[in-house]
Design a protein around this motif. Structure first.
Motif, PDB file in Angstrom:
ATOM      1  N   TYR A 177      36.758  25.104  -4.292  1.00 20.09           N
ATOM      2  CA  TYR A 177      35.436  25.350  -4.860  1.00 20.09           C
ATOM      3  C   TYR A 177      34.405  24.850  -3.857  1.00 20.09           C
ATOM      4  O   TYR A 177      34.675  23.940  -3.082  1.00 20.09           O
ATOM      5  N   GLN A 192      44.984  26.170 -11.329  1.00 24.00           N
ATOM      6  CA  GLN A 192      46.012  26.874 -10.570  1.00 24.00           C
ATOM      7  C   GLN A 192      46.873  25.875  -9.804  1.00 24.00           C
ATOM      8  O   GLN A 192      46.385  24.875  -9.299  1.00 24.00           O
ATOM      9  N   HIS A 224      40.608  29.197  -5.624  1.00 24.34           N
ATOM     10  CA  HIS A 224      41.252  30.514  -5.528  1.00 24.34           C
ATOM     11  C   HIS A 224      42.470  30.397  -4.630  1.00 24.34           C
ATOM     12  O   HIS A 224      42.406  29.807  -3.557  1.00 24.34           O
ATOM     13  N   ASP A 274      45.170  32.497  -2.380  1.00 22.41           N
ATOM     14  CA  ASP A 274      45.216  33.795  -1.694  1.00 22.41           C
ATOM     15  C   ASP A 274      46.621  34.267  -1.335  1.00 22.41           C
ATOM     16  O   ASP A 274      46.764  35.196  -0.544  1.00 22.41           O
ATOM     17  N   GLY A 282      44.334  29.589   0.473  1.00 18.95           N
ATOM     18  CA  GLY A 282      43.374  29.665  -0.622  1.00 18.95           C
ATOM     19  C   GLY A 282      42.062  29.026  -0.218  1.00 18.95           C
ATOM     20  O   GLY A 282      41.856  28.669   0.944  1.00 18.95           O
TER      21      GLY A 282
END
Length: 80
Positions: free
Chosen positions: A40, A2, A21, A23, A37
């Protein structure tokens, strides 16, 4: 992976990659210090069996520039 591109105005953009991720949504406004975000987990190995790393690139008018003069350590954080 991403990629998150943040427009700061005046021809400046930040590129961030390596997050687990993101957000925020396309065209969403964010405040300085606001979470965007998650990385990991440190013990979560990624595809090439290495630890997670955040890639940051600052661009002005489409050219990469040194981001270090723009980064500052601060204890202030946006509350959720």
């Amino acid at each position: 992976g991403q990629l998150l591109i943040i427009s700061h105005g005046g021809g400046y953009h930040s590129l961030l990659a390596g997050m687990g991720h993101i957000d925020v949504d396309i065209a969403q406004w964010v405040l300085a210090g606001e979470p965007i975000g998650h990385m990991y987990a440190a013990n979560n190995k990624i595809a090439d069996n290495s630890k997670p790393r955040l890639y940051i690139e600052l661009r002005q008018d489409g050219r990469s520039i040194d981001p270090l003069p723009w980064m500052a350590v601060s204890q202030r954080k946006v509350k959720r």
